[in-house]
Design an enzyme around this catalytic site. Structure first.
Site, PDB file in Angstrom:
ATOM      1  N   ASP A   1       1.021  -1.150   0.058  1.00  0.00           N
ATOM      2  CA  ASP A   1      -0.048  -0.013  -0.061  1.00  0.00           C
ATOM      3  C   ASP A   1       1.021   1.172   0.076  1.00  0.00           C
ATOM      4  OD1 ASP A   1      -2.191  -1.792   0.312  1.00  0.00           O
ATOM      5  OD2 ASP A   1      -1.908  -1.846   2.616  1.00  0.00           O
TER       6      ASP A   1
ATOM      7  N   ASP B   1      -1.446   7.940   3.253  1.00  0.00           N
ATOM      8  CA  ASP B   1      -1.709   8.581   2.037  1.00  0.00           C
ATOM      9  C   ASP B   1      -0.920   9.836   2.219  1.00  0.00           C
ATOM     10  OD1 ASP B   1      -2.981   9.552  -0.454  1.00  0.00           O
ATOM     11  OD2 ASP B   1      -3.657  11.189   1.273  1.00  0.00           O
TER      12      ASP B   1
ATOM     13  N   ILE C   1     -11.080   3.085   6.144  1.00  0.00           N
ATOM     14  CA  ILE C   1      -9.648   2.619   5.987  1.00  0.00           C
ATOM     15  C   ILE C   1      -9.448   3.168   4.641  1.00  0.00           C
ATOM     16  CG2 ILE C   1     -10.237   0.529   7.331  1.00  0.00           C
ATOM     17  CD1 ILE C   1      -9.671  -0.906   4.261  1.00  0.00           C
ATOM     18  N   ASP C   2      -8.096   3.154   4.386  1.00  0.00           N
ATOM     19  CA  ASP C   2      -7.388   3.703   3.012  1.00  0.00           C
ATOM     20  C   ASP C   2      -7.937   5.109   2.694  1.00  0.00           C
ATOM     21  OD1 ASP C   2      -6.833   1.056   3.114  1.00  0.00           O
ATOM     22  OD2 ASP C   2      -7.641   0.524   1.252  1.00  0.00           O
TER      23      ASP C   2
ATOM     24  N   TRP D   1     -18.246  -3.592   2.457  1.00  0.00           N
ATOM     25  CA  TRP D   1     -19.476  -2.964   2.901  1.00  0.00           C
ATOM     26  C   TRP D   1     -20.163  -2.035   1.706  1.00  0.00           C
ATOM     27  CZ3 TRP D   1     -15.594  -4.180   6.423  1.00  0.00           C
ATOM     28  CH2 TRP D   1     -16.131  -5.133   7.403  1.00  0.00           C
TER      29      TRP D   1
ATOM     30  N   GLU E   1     -11.377  -0.967  -2.656  1.00  0.00           N
ATOM     31  CA  GLU E   1     -10.666  -0.291  -1.519  1.00  0.00           C
ATOM     32  C   GLU E   1      -9.697   0.573  -2.090  1.00  0.00           C
ATOM     33  OE1 GLU E   1      -9.485  -3.279   1.435  1.00  0.00           O
ATOM     34  OE2 GLU E   1      -8.375  -4.443   0.021  1.00  0.00           O
TER      35      GLU E   1
END
Ligand SMILES: *[C@@H]1O[C@H](CO)[C@@H](O)[C@H](O)[C@H]1NC(C)=O
Ligand SMILES: *[C@@H]1O[C@H](CO)[C@@H](O)[C@H](O)[C@H]1NC(C)=O
Ligand SMILES: *[C@@H]1O[C@H](CO)[C@@H](O)[C@H](O)[C@H]1NC(C)=O
Ligand SMILES: *[C@@H]1O[C@H](CO)[C@@H](O)[C@H](O)[C@H]1NC(C)=O
Length: 312
Positions: free
Chosen positions: A35, A95, A150-151, A169, A203
């Site tokens: 990631d 990020d 998340i992310d 989800w 995601e």
């Protein structure tokens, strides 16, 4: 069929499938990441931050040779323990955005398959281990939400700050942020992308602005299974940061749309967890991919001349 004809056919099929995408550029040094996110500072150094215990930091002057600089939180990040459910659990999918001499780093604390997740913000002027300030919790989710915090990915459009994030989800969401402190102005979310196929596996959102268009990149399917990973990078486009996004065939990203940008090819397995920046040369994409020995940094340029990103 002659053996030679069969051989030629197999050979050409192999070549066609391998030629769909170029390999990542050859790299040297420490390139083990998951990631990754990339920033370029005022001195011209590239910085990659990635998933790991206390978050990892790597730098390169030339985009080719990468050196480990250590950890964002060398003394740990105990404020994340309530979401990682263990002391010094792995922090995920940072990020990075570099603005006027400051690194803004959003990152995730969660545990696998859980909706008890939090996105936090850190800042630094040097980027080095020990220089980061904890700017606190940005947003969080629990089983009371129908999405997962998340992310994260920061996007700034005409001075307005937004955070896209989410996974599984009900998919990818967008929050409005206060550009002074990087924190939400409200917890109201806008839905950007959702799929029902493959357990809704979407995601790693990244919104990238190019030629007055917004491109929402995501990773589909399964990460984190070594060479059995099926991660692949998808994209949709909108004239507005908050959507609606559609893919190249016109399918809304909220209805499962997503044009394939990069998938498994040859020995490059499960590319995903991407980030995209613009440097002096143009759009640059980083991602991870798997080999039998681990997950590694992939770097390619993107060409948007058709209006859609092509890996080059
Ligand atoms: C890569 O960078 C490191 C640290 O600057 C340096 O020691 C090493 O010699 C470089 N390697 C190559 C192949 O340029
Ligand atoms: C944005 O953050 C700044 C700095 O913390 C604060 O002074 C300001 O009131 C905030 N604005 C909004 C709309 O929340
Ligand atoms: C990949 O799948 C095979 C077959 O199920 C399994 O034996 C192997 O351990 C898996 N490898 C990884 C890295 O998960
Ligand atoms: C992008 O691709 C187009 C079409 O193949 C090509 O003409 C152009 O030179 C490419 N641009 C860059 C910057 O590589």
């Amino acid at each position: 069929m002659h053996f030679f004809t069969l051989f030629s056919l197999l050979f050409s099929l192999t070549c066609v499938s391998n030629a769909q995408w170029p390999d990542p550029r050859p790299l040297t040094g420490d390139t083990a990441v998951h990631d990754p996110t990339i920033c370029k500072d005022n001195s011209g150094t590239y910085w990659v931050f990635a998933t790991g215990t206390r978050l990892t930091i790597k730098t390169s002057k030339d985009l080719t040779n990468w050196t480990s600089e250590g950890l964002v939180w060398p003394a740990g990040a105990p404020w994340t323990d309530q979401f990682t459910l263990t002391s010094n659990g792995a922090l995920w999918a940072p990020d990075c955005t570099y603005i006027d001499g400051v690194f803004w780093l959003y990152y995730t604390a969660s545990s696998f398959g859980s909706q008890d997740s939090g996105i936090f913000l850190a800042k630094s002027t040097s980027g080095l281990p020990g220089s980061w300030s904890n700017e606190g919790l940005v947003t969080s989710t629990s089983t009371a939400n129908d999405y997962n915090a998340i992310d994260p990915n920061l996007i700034i459009d005409q001075g307005k700050w937004y955070l896209s994030f989410g996974s599984f989800w009900s998919g990818i969401k967008l929050l409005n942020l206060n550009g002074s402190n990087g924190l939400p102005t409200s917890q109201a979310v806008t839905a950007l992308a959702e799929r029902t196929a493959d357990n809704g596996a979407i995601e790693a959102s990244v919104i990238y602005s190019y030629n007055s268009q917004f491109y929402l990149f995501t990773s589909w399917d399964n990460c984190c299974q070594g060479v059995n990973s099926t991660y692949n990078i998808r994209v949709g486009r909108s004239s507005s940061v908050s959507g609606p996004y559609v893919d190249a065939t016109g399918v809304p990203l909220l209805s499962g749309g997503g044009t394939l940008v990069l998938g498994t090819h040859g020995s490059i397995v499960g590319p995903g967890g991407q980030d995209i920046i613009t440097d002096e040369v143009g759009p640059l994409m980083v991602y991870h991919y798997y080999t039998p020995t681990g997950s590694f940094l992939g770097i390619n340029r993107l060409n948007f001349s058709t209006g859609w990103p092509v890996v080059v």
